[in-house]
Design a protein around this motif. Structure first.
Motif, short mmCIF file in Angstrom:
data_model
loop_
_atom_site.label_atom_id
_atom_site.label_comp_id
_atom_site.label_asym_id
_atom_site.label_seq_id
_atom_site.Cartn_x
_atom_site.Cartn_y
_atom_site.Cartn_z
N SER A 93 0.81 -1.23 0.00
CA SER A 93 0.00 0.00 0.00
C SER A 93 0.84 1.28 0.00
O SER A 93 0.37 2.33 0.39
CB SER A 93 -0.95 0.03 1.20
N SER A 94 2.08 1.18 -0.43
CA SER A 94 2.94 2.37 -0.43
C SER A 94 2.80 3.18 -1.71
O SER A 94 3.07 4.38 -1.71
CB SER A 94 4.41 1.96 -0.25
N LYS A 95 2.36 2.55 -2.78
CA LYS A 95 2.23 3.27 -4.05
C LYS A 95 0.87 2.99 -4.68
O LYS A 95 0.33 1.91 -4.56
CB LYS A 95 3.32 2.83 -5.04
N TRP A 96 0.37 4.02 -5.33
CA TRP A 96 -0.89 3.92 -6.06
C TRP A 96 -0.65 4.40 -7.48
O TRP A 96 0.11 5.33 -7.71
CB TRP A 96 -1.97 4.81 -5.43
N GLY A 97 -1.31 3.78 -8.42
CA GLY A 97 -1.29 4.21 -9.81
C GLY A 97 -2.69 4.10 -10.35
O GLY A 97 -3.61 3.66 -9.65
N TYR A 98 -2.87 4.51 -11.60
CA TYR A 98 -4.21 4.41 -12.18
C TYR A 98 -4.13 4.31 -13.69
O TYR A 98 -3.15 4.68 -14.31
CB TYR A 98 -5.10 5.58 -11.77
N TYR A 99 -5.19 3.76 -14.26
CA TYR A 99 -5.41 3.76 -15.70
C TYR A 99 -6.46 4.81 -15.98
O TYR A 99 -7.51 4.82 -15.35
CB TYR A 99 -5.91 2.40 -16.18
N SER A 100 -6.18 5.68 -16.93
CA SER A 100 -7.16 6.73 -17.21
C SER A 100 -7.78 6.60 -18.59
O SER A 100 -8.68 7.35 -18.93
CB SER A 100 -6.51 8.11 -17.07
N THR A 101 -7.31 5.66 -19.41
CA THR A 101 -7.92 5.41 -20.71
C THR A 101 -8.15 3.92 -20.89
O THR A 101 -7.52 3.10 -20.23
CB THR A 101 -7.04 5.93 -21.88
N LYS A 102 -9.02 3.58 -21.84
CA LYS A 102 -9.34 2.18 -22.08
C LYS A 102 -8.13 1.42 -22.61
O LYS A 102 -7.97 0.24 -22.35
CB LYS A 102 -10.48 2.07 -23.08
N GLU A 103 -7.27 2.07 -23.37
CA GLU A 103 -6.14 1.39 -24.00
C GLU A 103 -5.06 0.99 -23.00
O GLU A 103 -4.25 0.12 -23.28
CB GLU A 103 -5.51 2.30 -25.07
N GLU A 104 -5.03 1.61 -21.84
CA GLU A 104 -3.98 1.36 -20.87
C GLU A 104 -4.14 0.06 -20.09
O GLU A 104 -3.17 -0.51 -19.62
CB GLU A 104 -3.91 2.51 -19.86
N ASP A 105 -5.36 -0.41 -19.95
CA ASP A 105 -5.53 -1.57 -19.08
C ASP A 105 -5.37 -2.89 -19.83
O ASP A 105 -6.04 -3.16 -20.78
CB ASP A 105 -6.87 -1.51 -18.33
N SER A 106 -4.42 -3.69 -19.39
CA SER A 106 -4.22 -5.03 -19.94
C SER A 106 -4.09 -5.98 -18.74
O SER A 106 -3.13 -5.95 -18.00
CB SER A 106 -2.97 -5.06 -20.82
N MET A 107 -5.06 -6.83 -18.54
CA MET A 107 -5.12 -7.69 -17.35
C MET A 107 -4.63 -9.09 -17.69
O MET A 107 -4.93 -9.62 -18.75
CB MET A 107 -6.56 -7.76 -16.82
N ARG A 108 -3.92 -9.70 -16.75
CA ARG A 108 -3.35 -11.02 -16.97
C ARG A 108 -4.00 -12.11 -16.13
O ARG A 108 -4.02 -13.26 -16.51
CB ARG A 108 -1.85 -10.99 -16.68
N GLU A 109 -4.49 -11.76 -15.01
CA GLU A 109 -4.99 -12.77 -14.08
C GLU A 109 -6.44 -13.13 -14.40
O GLU A 109 -7.27 -12.28 -14.67
CB GLU A 109 -4.88 -12.27 -12.65
N ARG A 110 -6.74 -14.42 -14.34
CA ARG A 110 -8.04 -14.94 -14.72
C ARG A 110 -9.19 -14.39 -13.85
O ARG A 110 -10.19 -13.92 -14.37
CB ARG A 110 -8.02 -16.46 -14.64
N ASP A 111 -9.04 -14.45 -12.54
CA ASP A 111 -10.11 -14.00 -11.66
C ASP A 111 -10.35 -12.49 -11.79
O ASP A 111 -11.50 -12.04 -11.84
CB ASP A 111 -9.79 -14.33 -10.20
N ARG A 169 -12.13 -11.83 -15.06
CA ARG A 169 -13.56 -12.15 -15.00
C ARG A 169 -14.35 -11.05 -14.29
O ARG A 169 -15.40 -10.63 -14.74
CB ARG A 169 -13.77 -13.47 -14.26
N HIS A 170 -13.81 -10.59 -13.17
CA HIS A 170 -14.50 -9.56 -12.41
C HIS A 170 -14.54 -8.25 -13.20
O HIS A 170 -15.56 -7.56 -13.21
CB HIS A 170 -13.84 -9.34 -11.06
N LEU A 171 -13.45 -7.92 -13.85
CA LEU A 171 -13.43 -6.70 -14.65
C LEU A 171 -14.38 -6.79 -15.84
O LEU A 171 -14.98 -5.80 -16.25
CB LEU A 171 -12.01 -6.39 -15.13
N GLU A 172 -14.51 -7.97 -16.41
CA GLU A 172 -15.44 -8.14 -17.53
C GLU A 172 -16.88 -7.87 -17.08
O GLU A 172 -17.68 -7.34 -17.84
CB GLU A 172 -15.31 -9.54 -18.13
N LYS A 173 -17.19 -8.23 -15.84
CA LYS A 173 -18.53 -7.95 -15.31
C LYS A 173 -18.76 -6.45 -15.21
O LYS A 173 -19.85 -5.96 -15.46
CB LYS A 173 -18.71 -8.58 -13.93
N CYS A 174 -17.71 -5.72 -14.82
CA CYS A 174 -17.82 -4.27 -14.61
C CYS A 174 -17.32 -3.47 -15.80
O CYS A 174 -17.20 -2.25 -15.72
CB CYS A 174 -17.01 -3.87 -13.38
N TYR A 175 -17.01 -4.13 -16.92
CA TYR A 175 -16.34 -3.47 -18.04
C TYR A 175 -17.09 -2.25 -18.56
O TYR A 175 -16.51 -1.19 -18.75
CB TYR A 175 -16.11 -4.46 -19.18
#
Length: 141
Positions: A61-79, A82-88
Motif C-alpha cells: 500500500s505504499s504506491k498507487w497508480g491508475y489507468y485513465s484510458t481504455k487502451e492502458e488496461d491489460s489484465m493477466r490474471e483470470r479472476d 472475470r471480475h473486470l469483464e462484469k464491470c467493463y
C-alpha cells in the motif's frame, strides 16, 4: 376468476418493474468498496465511479497508480479479468466520461471555449450589504 388472475398479474408486473427501477438506482450509486481483484504481483485493483479511473494499489500500500484510458488496461490474471469483464461497461464509460471532462477543462483553461456574456443577471439584494444603501436624510440647513 379471470379478473383476479389479471389483476394479480398486473400487480406482480408492477412490483417487478419497481424492483428493476430500484436495482438501476442502486447501480447508479454503485461505488466499489471492495477490491476488484489482484494480479500475479498481488497488486490490488479498485474502481471508484466518481473518479472515473481504475486504480492500482501495491502489495504494501505504499504506491498507487491508475489507468485513465481504455487502451492502458491489460489484465493477466483470470479472476481479475472475470471480475473486470462484469464491470467493463461501467468502467469504460466512466473512463470515457473522465477523458471528455479533462479535455473540456483544458479548453476552458486555454480560453478556447467560448462562453456567452450577452445576458447578465441583475445583482441580487444581499442583506449583509444593506448598510451601503443608507442615506442620511436628516440634515440641518
Amino acid at each position: 376468476m379471470a379478473r383476479k388472475g389479471r389483476k394479480q398479474k398486473k400487480e406482480e408486473d408492477l412490483l417487478r418493474k419497481e424492483e428493476e427501477n430500484l436495482q438501476k438506482e442502486i447501480e447508479k450509486l454503485f461505488n466499489c468498496i471492495n477490491c476488484l481483484g489482484k494480479d500475479r504481483n498481488h497488486n490490488r485493483y479498485w474502481f471508484f465511479r466518481r473518479e472515473g479511473r481504475l486504480f492500482v494499489e501495491t502489495l504494501d500500500s505504499s504506491k498507487w497508480g491508475y489507468y485513465s484510458t481504455k487502451e492502458e488496461d491489460s489484465m493477466r490474471e483470470r479472476d481479475l479479468k472475470r471480475h473486470l469483464e462484469k464491470c467493463y461497461m461501467k468502467i469504460s464509460t466512466a473512463l470515457q466520461k473522465r477523458s471528455k471532462d479533462v479535455a473540456q477543462k483544458a479548453l476552458v483553461e486555454e480560453g478556447e471555449l467560448r462562453r456567452s456574456t450577452r445576458v447578465r443577471d441583475k445583482p441580487r439584494f444581499n442583506p449583509a450589504m444593506a448598510f451601503l444603501r443608507y442615506v442620511n436624510r436628516w440634515r440641518e440647513d
